[in-house]
Design a protein around this motif. Structure first.
Motif, PDB file in Angstrom:
ATOM      1  N   ALA A  19       0.837  -1.204   0.000  1.00 55.01           N
ATOM      2  CA  ALA A  19       0.000   0.000   0.000  1.00 55.01           C
ATOM      3  C   ALA A  19       0.869   1.250   0.000  1.00 55.01           C
ATOM      4  O   ALA A  19       0.573   2.230  -0.696  1.00 55.01           O
ATOM      5  N   ALA A  20       1.947   1.241   0.776  1.00 55.80           N
ATOM      6  CA  ALA A  20       2.838   2.396   0.825  1.00 55.80           C
ATOM      7  C   ALA A  20       3.474   2.664  -0.533  1.00 55.80           C
ATOM      8  O   ALA A  20       3.601   3.815  -0.968  1.00 55.80           O
ATOM      9  N   ASN A  74     -17.131   1.921   4.078  1.00 53.00           N
ATOM     10  CA  ASN A  74     -18.316   1.070   4.086  1.00 53.00           C
ATOM     11  C   ASN A  74     -17.947  -0.273   4.715  1.00 53.00           C
ATOM     12  O   ASN A  74     -16.771  -0.511   5.040  1.00 53.00           O
ATOM     13  N   PRO A  75     -18.921  -1.179   4.911  1.00 52.97           N
ATOM     14  CA  PRO A  75     -18.617  -2.446   5.590  1.00 52.97           C
ATOM     15  C   PRO A  75     -17.616  -3.342   4.870  1.00 52.97           C
ATOM     16  O   PRO A  75     -17.133  -4.315   5.468  1.00 52.97           O
ATOM     17  N   GLY A  76     -17.287  -3.034   3.626  1.00 52.47           N
ATOM     18  CA  GLY A  76     -16.253  -3.801   2.947  1.00 52.47           C
ATOM     19  C   GLY A  76     -14.910  -3.736   3.643  1.00 52.47           C
ATOM     20  O   GLY A  76     -14.065  -4.627   3.468  1.00 52.47           O
ATOM     21  N   LEU A  77     -14.701  -2.696   4.441  1.00 56.25           N
ATOM     22  CA  LEU A  77     -13.445  -2.545   5.163  1.00 56.25           C
ATOM     23  C   LEU A  77     -13.339  -3.496   6.359  1.00 56.25           C
ATOM     24  O   LEU A  77     -12.258  -3.614   6.943  1.00 56.25           O
ATOM     25  N   ALA A  78     -14.429  -4.141   6.709  1.00 56.87           N
ATOM     26  CA  ALA A  78     -14.414  -5.087   7.831  1.00 56.87           C
ATOM     27  C   ALA A  78     -13.876  -6.416   7.349  1.00 56.87           C
ATOM     28  O   ALA A  78     -14.592  -7.420   7.242  1.00 56.87           O
ATOM     29  N   THR A  79     -12.585  -6.426   7.051  1.00 58.70           N
ATOM     30  CA  THR A  79     -11.943  -7.611   6.513  1.00 58.70           C
ATOM     31  C   THR A  79     -10.486  -7.651   6.969  1.00 58.70           C
ATOM     32  O   THR A  79      -9.883  -6.598   7.228  1.00 58.70           O
ATOM     33  N   ALA A  80      -9.943  -8.838   7.071  1.00 53.59           N
ATOM     34  CA  ALA A  80      -8.572  -8.994   7.546  1.00 53.59           C
ATOM     35  C   ALA A  80      -7.593  -8.233   6.659  1.00 53.59           C
ATOM     36  O   ALA A  80      -7.663  -8.303   5.430  1.00 53.59           O
ATOM     37  N   GLY A  81      -6.694  -7.512   7.287  1.00 58.29           N
ATOM     38  CA  GLY A  81      -5.654  -6.787   6.561  1.00 58.29           C
ATOM     39  C   GLY A  81      -5.982  -5.362   6.232  1.00 58.29           C
ATOM     40  O   GLY A  81      -5.093  -4.595   5.824  1.00 58.29           O
ATOM     41  N   SER A  82      -7.234  -4.959   6.404  1.00 64.62           N
ATOM     42  CA  SER A  82      -7.619  -3.586   6.085  1.00 64.62           C
ATOM     43  C   SER A  82      -6.826  -2.577   6.915  1.00 64.62           C
ATOM     44  O   SER A  82      -6.372  -1.542   6.405  1.00 64.62           O
ATOM     45  N   GLY A  83      -6.639  -2.870   8.201  1.00 63.97           N
ATOM     46  CA  GLY A  83      -5.873  -1.965   9.052  1.00 63.97           C
ATOM     47  C   GLY A  83      -4.406  -1.904   8.668  1.00 63.97           C
ATOM     48  O   GLY A  83      -3.776  -0.848   8.781  1.00 63.97           O
ATOM     49  N   ASP A  84      -3.845  -3.022   8.187  1.00 62.57           N
ATOM     50  CA  ASP A  84      -2.459  -3.017   7.733  1.00 62.57           C
ATOM     51  C   ASP A  84      -2.298  -2.089   6.533  1.00 62.57           C
ATOM     52  O   ASP A  84      -1.315  -1.340   6.424  1.00 62.57           O
ATOM     53  N   VAL A  85      -3.256  -2.135   5.629  1.00 67.78           N
ATOM     54  CA  VAL A  85      -3.225  -1.245   4.465  1.00 67.78           C
ATOM     55  C   VAL A  85      -3.269   0.215   4.912  1.00 67.78           C
ATOM     56  O   VAL A  85      -2.506   1.056   4.418  1.00 67.78           O
ATOM     57  N   LEU A  86      -4.142   0.535   5.847  1.00 68.45           N
ATOM     58  CA  LEU A  86      -4.216   1.910   6.351  1.00 68.45           C
ATOM     59  C   LEU A  86      -2.894   2.327   6.981  1.00 68.45           C
ATOM     60  O   LEU A  86      -2.416   3.449   6.761  1.00 68.45           O
ATOM     61  N   ALA A  87      -2.278   1.448   7.760  1.00 60.61           N
ATOM     62  CA  ALA A  87      -1.000   1.785   8.390  1.00 60.61           C
ATOM     63  C   ALA A  87       0.062   2.073   7.338  1.00 60.61           C
ATOM     64  O   ALA A  87       0.884   2.994   7.497  1.00 60.61           O
ATOM     65  N   GLY A  88       0.070   1.288   6.257  1.00 61.68           N
ATOM     66  CA  GLY A  88       1.014   1.550   5.181  1.00 61.68           C
ATOM     67  C   GLY A  88       0.739   2.852   4.461  1.00 61.68           C
ATOM     68  O   GLY A  88       1.671   3.579   4.078  1.00 61.68           O
TER      69      GLY A  88
END
Length: 289
Positions: A52-53, A213-227
């Motif tokens: 993502a970064a 939206n609720p599509g973000l409720a999935t594994a790895g979404s927070g890792d993408v945001l952190a990147g």
């Protein structure tokens, strides 16, 4: 006097996100991000953040996996990423402009030691702490000895509860108060994730994100945001633009995917970076949003 309600994040706040690049740019113009994470069984968390970064425009991205030796010589999907074991990454004599740390790093003493070493040597580089780093911080295995430089903590409600020593229901009962308490306690920018994610500055100014939206409720979404956060900070966007911009863009990418028929059910974290890149490259006038 009671704290004011959070203001709504608008893309008009971060024109730097959409600014065109100079024609004489080179990779050094856009910073160097170190990603520290990816313990055994969680290599993907660090790679999601790093990919993502890269797609959000960081000039160089190096990944230190908390495994000895590093399980991969390179990322087969993104060979542009430079992979190391975590100790070797911390030995690199590079001038990092930002770090993203904690994504899948684990809760071991080794993980705590790596993060402690990072805090000691990061100088004034911006730092995003996510996931396992927050849990280590909450249990006292990692000391909040930030030193100079911007720090961003990205807890979901359960992590926020651990950091504040309360239960998740209390966090959710008054999310702005929780975000402000975290900002005050840790002297950091806070991204309290969830529906209507909150961005809180160290001085208590709080904003709510309308995208996503609720599509973000999935594994790895927070890792993408952190990147994404690490990438914008590595590119030296002003922190008051970079943090809300990353949060908004993360949600807007999910919204764009859903508008194309991708999700929300079954949307994957790995799809977000391409959508976010497309939004950033549209170079629309901010007034169009």
């Amino acid at each position: 006097m009671p704290a004011s309600n959070p203001t709504l994040i608008s893309p008009r706040q971060f024109p730097a996100l959409f600014a065109a690049r100079a024609t004489d740019s080179h990779k050094g113009s856009f910073g160097t991000l170190g990603v520290l994470g990816g313990g055994p069984g969680m290599t993907g968390a660090a790679l999601l953040a790093a990919r993502a970064a890269l797609k959000l425009g960081a000039g160089k991205v190096l990944v230190g996996l908390a495994q000895q030796p590093s399980p991969w010589p390179c990322d087969p999907l993104q060979p542009e990423l430079m992979l190391r074991d975590a100790d070797s990454l911390l030995d690199e004599p590079l001038a990092y402009t930002a770090w993203t740390a904690g994504c899948g790093i684990g809760a071991t003493d080794h993980a705590a030691g790596l993060l402690t070493r990072l805090l000691r040597q990061r100088a004034d580089a911006a730092l995003v702490l996510d996931a396992d780093a927050l849990n280590l911080l909450a249990r006292g295995a990692l000391a909040p000895a930030w030193g100079a430089g911007v720090v961003v903590l990205t807890p979901h409600p359960a992590e926020a509860a651990r950091l504040l020593g309360c239960d998740t229901a209390r966090i959710q009962a008054d999310r702005p108060a929780a975000a402000r308490s975290l900002a005050r306690r840790y002297g950091a920018w806070i991204v309290l994730k969830g529906a209507g994610s909150l961005v809180c500055a160290p001085d208590g100014r709080c904003q709510r994100n309308p995208s996503g939206n609720p599509g973000l409720a999935t594994a790895g979404s927070g890792d993408v945001l952190a990147g994404m956060l690490g990438a914008l900070l590595a590119q030296r966007l002003p922190v008051e633009q970079a943090v809300p911009a990353a949060v908004w863009l993360h949600g807007a990418a999910a919204d764009a995917l859903v508008s194309q028929g991708v999700g929300p059910i079954g949307l994957t974290a790995g799809e977000l970076a391409d959508a976010a890149r497309q939004l950033r490259n549209q170079h629309k006038q901010v007034a169009d949003f």
